[in-house]
Design a protein around this motif. Structure first.
Motif, mmCIF file in Angstrom:
data_model
loop_
_atom_site.group_PDB
_atom_site.id
_atom_site.type_symbol
_atom_site.label_atom_id
_atom_site.label_comp_id
_atom_site.label_asym_id
_atom_site.label_seq_id
_atom_site.Cartn_x
_atom_site.Cartn_y
_atom_site.Cartn_z
ATOM 1 N N PHE A 67 0.995 -1.245 -0.042
ATOM 2 C CA PHE A 67 -0.168 0.106 -0.187
ATOM 3 C C PHE A 67 0.893 1.181 0.081
ATOM 4 O O PHE A 67 0.473 2.393 -0.682
ATOM 5 N N VAL A 68 1.797 1.309 0.862
ATOM 6 C CA VAL A 68 2.778 2.265 0.948
ATOM 7 C C VAL A 68 3.388 2.582 -0.686
ATOM 8 O O VAL A 68 3.240 4.056 -1.326
ATOM 9 N N SER A 72 1.491 5.744 -2.127
ATOM 10 C CA SER A 72 2.734 7.100 -1.832
ATOM 11 C C SER A 72 3.760 7.479 -2.813
ATOM 12 O O SER A 72 3.888 8.616 -3.050
ATOM 13 N N LEU A 73 4.220 6.520 -3.759
ATOM 14 C CA LEU A 73 5.219 6.829 -4.773
ATOM 15 C C LEU A 73 4.541 8.081 -5.591
ATOM 16 O O LEU A 73 5.534 8.837 -6.025
ATOM 17 N N THR C 2 0.918 16.480 -3.787
ATOM 18 C CA THR C 2 2.327 16.189 -3.245
ATOM 19 C C THR C 2 2.201 15.885 -1.778
ATOM 20 O O THR C 2 1.032 15.839 -1.140
ATOM 21 N N PHE C 3 3.155 15.159 -0.939
ATOM 22 C CA PHE C 3 3.030 14.728 0.105
ATOM 23 C C PHE C 3 3.128 15.674 1.169
ATOM 24 O O PHE C 3 3.951 16.698 1.145
ATOM 25 N N ASP C 4 2.192 15.775 2.152
ATOM 26 C CA ASP C 4 1.832 16.863 3.112
ATOM 27 C C ASP C 4 2.325 16.448 4.260
ATOM 28 O O ASP C 4 1.643 15.813 5.039
ATOM 29 N N PHE C 5 3.445 17.024 4.619
ATOM 30 C CA PHE C 5 4.082 16.570 5.932
ATOM 31 C C PHE C 5 3.519 16.762 7.105
ATOM 32 O O PHE C 5 3.191 16.103 8.054
ATOM 33 N N SER C 6 2.782 18.078 7.155
ATOM 34 C CA SER C 6 2.168 18.487 8.314
ATOM 35 C C SER C 6 0.849 17.741 8.506
ATOM 36 O O SER C 6 0.451 17.429 9.505
ATOM 37 N N PHE C 7 0.173 17.354 7.511
ATOM 38 C CA PHE C 7 -0.903 16.482 7.708
ATOM 39 C C PHE C 7 -0.624 15.119 8.106
ATOM 40 O O PHE C 7 -1.284 14.279 8.888
ATOM 41 N N ALA C 8 0.606 14.554 7.451
ATOM 42 C CA ALA C 8 1.071 13.193 7.896
ATOM 43 C C ALA C 8 1.210 13.277 9.325
ATOM 44 O O ALA C 8 0.798 12.267 9.927
ATOM 45 N N TYR C 184 -4.190 9.315 0.384
ATOM 46 C CA TYR C 184 -3.973 7.982 0.796
ATOM 47 C C TYR C 184 -2.338 7.708 0.998
ATOM 48 O O TYR C 184 -2.030 7.204 2.080
ATOM 49 N N ALA C 185 -1.504 8.655 0.469
ATOM 50 C CA ALA C 185 0.093 8.455 0.784
ATOM 51 C C ALA C 185 0.200 8.863 2.166
ATOM 52 O O ALA C 185 0.989 8.197 2.476
#
Lengths: 219, 256, 219
Positions: A67-68, A72-73, C2-8, C184-185
């Protein structure tokens, strides 16, 4: 739809199951060999790095790895096909396990073997290739077969990233007609037909290896 | 006993502790026991000897059915034993066995080794069972080891515990399968002493052993086996001083 | 996207909250698998027809994917009128799957008990069941401590499979966040990291426990 028809429908997904298994092995075997040997040879910080890489693949649950990478990629700008993601996640996970049996088999060898090779004037890599690996392979074979079976079974996961493998086909069939008993029984049977021969073969090999094994049994 | 009662004949029969007739046993195609006939009276001490591989251990292991025979009849305390007997475990409770390698349960204390079968098989209360066990540990002169584990004991001590464990069940017959063969020489004596006193108390004993001194002193009868057959059966004095067969003479010349 | 670090980071507590469920599922399933596996192995050792049947059952369990077994129990049991909460079905499925492996572990554990122990139990007149409970099982448990530990870790890593039937363990919690936020990421990466930490920690803990147990067994 008869049971056999369901089974035939499920086996339409066998191609994908087999493909993922095949590509998975292409990741698993080299990873297991390279990292198992590296872990055997390295020491200090280098070993920590090698061990960390192995542990990442081995200690993460395979479904989460899948899943990652699948989800995520893309957000890091990398897009891979479902088949590639599936084969990589499943293969490297199994490869992580495999590396441990490679390392264990190498470590179990009598250190006198390496010394004898040195005394003959062989270089270290020659000793590895000519003396250690051929002996270690024998001990590794049964575990490798078991891990191969784990890989086949693991491919059922790719149905969750929409690849049409046997499990995915079963879900499609059970949606078309409400017959969960027939469909999921057929799915169990399908995997059993694929994996059981390997189980039997593995047991046969294990028996042979342990009988030939150097003095493991007194009788 | 009232010998005039109608049960007189039956009572005479129960005097026989072990009765073996026409016993045959094979390991695959190997004929280990050949037409064995042997009868042991209650209170009798019989020593079975013979070269290794003669079938003597197999014979006494058939008596409590650790090994199963193919042909013939074995009666123990007037009950037939065999592969088809359903309540074998009940018959075994009256037949004590002492093994070459002691076979104490390593995960249980000496005391629990002795009480396990009393509480589980005889349904005795734990406290009562412990009293019985301590009594027999006293008799084998090892009461102070009750709370130790088998691995903390010497071989001789372990074997004495094994004897006490068997005695706790108050057996009618005791089987000894080479009880001193796995012991260091200095420990053999302490085990033989315990066995000798047991014999003096009138316990019915069948004993496979190479200890000929013990056999001469304690046995009522020597049974000599070779090649799966009983070759000779005689009182110790006769057997040791005037063996009738060449095979017995050869055996004695090798062992004495 | 894009990957959102604060959300993560913001979803870490939500997923951590499900860690208790993951551990609980693993522990309960481990007990279930041990009980069932022991029963399978003991039955395998009884007479011929039963022995062969159990051998087949064990092989069948081992030759089919755990994911498919989960689906099977989840979709087929209700068809026969057995409706259970997803959590119970999940624990049952993991217990069944691992019972196949533990049965093999127990087989090796029982085979390494000296035969004299069985003979002594028989000679004392213990019934079969008493001999199993008081003589065989305790000695077997000492022999199987190490492989049992490995399978417990393996079982822990199989708990996220239960997300497919919406059991709220860690992956399930992450999937819920994902479907609520359409991202999802981040949840997948976070659950991956948290699970890796959990798995490595538990594996170390199990190893420590094993060493303690082995040390105390050497009396």
């Amino acid at each position: 739809m008869s049971f056999l028809a369901i089974l035939a429908g499920i086996f339409e997904g066998f191609g994908v199951t087999a493909t993922i298994t095949f590509y998975g092995m292409l990741y698993a075997v080299p990873f297991a060999l390279v990292f198992g040997i590296l872990q055997h040879f390295t020491a200090g910080p280098a070993r920590v790095v090698v061990t960390s890489i192995i542990e990442f693949w081995r200690s993460s649950p395979v479904i989460i790895l899948l899943f990652v990478f699948y989800y995520s990629l893309p957000s890091f700008g990398i897009t891979l096909s479902g088949i590639t993601v599936g084969a990589m996640a499943l293969g490297l996970n199994i490869g992580g396990y495999g590396s441990q049996s490679v390392r264990a088999a190498l470590q179990a060898l009598d250190p006198g073997q390496v010394e004898a090779g040195r005394a003959l004037g062989l270089r270290r890599l020659q000793i590895l290739a000519l003396i250690e690996l051929p002996q270690a392979f024998k001990a590794m074979t049964p575990t490798f077969i078991n891990q191969f079976i784990q890989l086949i079974k693991g491919t059922a996961l790719v149905s969750l990233i929409t690849l049409t493998d046997m499990t995915f086909r079963a879900k499609e069939i059970s949606q078309l007609q409400y017959n969960p008993v027939g469909t999921y029984t057929a799915l169990l049977v399908a995997y059993f037909l694929v994996c059981y021969p390997a189980t039997i073969f593995g047991r046969w090999v294990e028996k042979r290896v342990s009988i030939e094994g150097r003095g493991q049994r007194d009788l | 006993m009232d010998m005039t009662s109608p049960q007189a004949a039956g009572a005479a029969q129960t005097d026989i502790a072990v009765e073996i007739t026409g016993l045959d046993k094979w390991y695959g195609s190997f004929h280990v026991l050949k037409d064995i006939g042997l009868s042991v009276r209650a209170g009798e001490q019989v020593v079975i000897c013979g070269p290794s591989g003669s079938g003597k251990s197999t014979l006494i292991r058939c008596i409590n059915q650790l090994e199963q025979h193919e042909r013939g009849r074995i009666m123990v305390n007037s009950r037939e034993v065999g592969p088809k007997v359903r309540d074998m475990h009940e018959i075994r409770r009256d037949v004590g066995m002492v093994f070459q390698h002691f076979n104490l349960f390593p995960h249980l204390t000496v005391l629990r080794n002795c009480t396990l079968a009393l509480t589980r098989a005889r349904g005795m209360a734990r406290r009562e069972a412990e009293a019985v066990a301590r009594h027999y540990l006293e008799r084998v002169r090892i009461p102070e080891k009750a709370d130790k584990y088998p691995s903390q004991l010497s071989g001789g001590q372990q074997q004495r515990v094994a004897i006490a464990r068997a005695l706790c069940m108050n057996p009618k017959v005791m089987l000894f399968d080479e009880p001193t063969s796995a012991l260091d020489p200095e420990m053999i004596k302490e085990v033989l002493e315990v066995m000798t006193r047991l014999a003096e108390d009138g316990m019915t004993m069948l004993c496979v052993t190479h200890e000929m001194g013990f056999a001469r002193k304690v046995a009522d009868r020597i049974v000599f086996m070779d090649g799966g057959c009983i070759v000779e059966e005689a009182p110790p004095a006769t057997f040791f001083d005037a063996p009738k067969t060449d095979r017995a003479r050869l055996f004695l010349s090798q062992i004495l | 996207m894009t990957f959102d670090f604060s959300f993560a980071l913001s979803i870490v507590p939500t997923i951590l909250a499900a860690m208790g469920m993951t551990i609980a599922v693993a522990i309960v399933s481990c007990f279930g698998a041990a009980l069932l596996g022991f029963l399978l192995e003991i039955l395998r050792r009884t007479g011929k027809p039963m022995g062969y049947l159990m051998r087949f059952v064990i092989d069948f369990i081992r030759s089919t994917p755990v994911l498919v077994q989960i689906y099977f129990l989840y979709f087929v049991l209700p068809f026969y009128g057995v409706t259970m909460p997803a959590l119970v079905v999940g624990v049952l499925a993991l217990s069944v799957y691992y019972s196949g492996y533990l049965a093999e572990v127990f087989k090796a554990g029982i085979d390494s008990i000296p035969s004299g122990q069985f003979e002594a139990a028989k000679a004392l007149g213990l019934t079969r069941i008493d001999a199993i409970v008081f003589v065989v099982a305790p000695q077997m448990l000492r022999n199987v401590a190490a492989p049992m530990g490995n399978y417990f870790v393996s079982l822990l890593k199989a708990t996220p499979y239960l997300a497919v039937i919406a059991v709220p363990e860690m992956l399930g919690a992450a999937m819920e966040v994902a479907s609520d936020t359409f991202r999802y990421a981040e949840p997948m990466v976070i659950v991956g990291i948290l699970f890796l930490i959990l798995a490595v920690t538990i594996a170390q803990f199990v190893r420590l426990l094993e060493q303690r147990l082995l040390a105390s067994a050497k009396r």
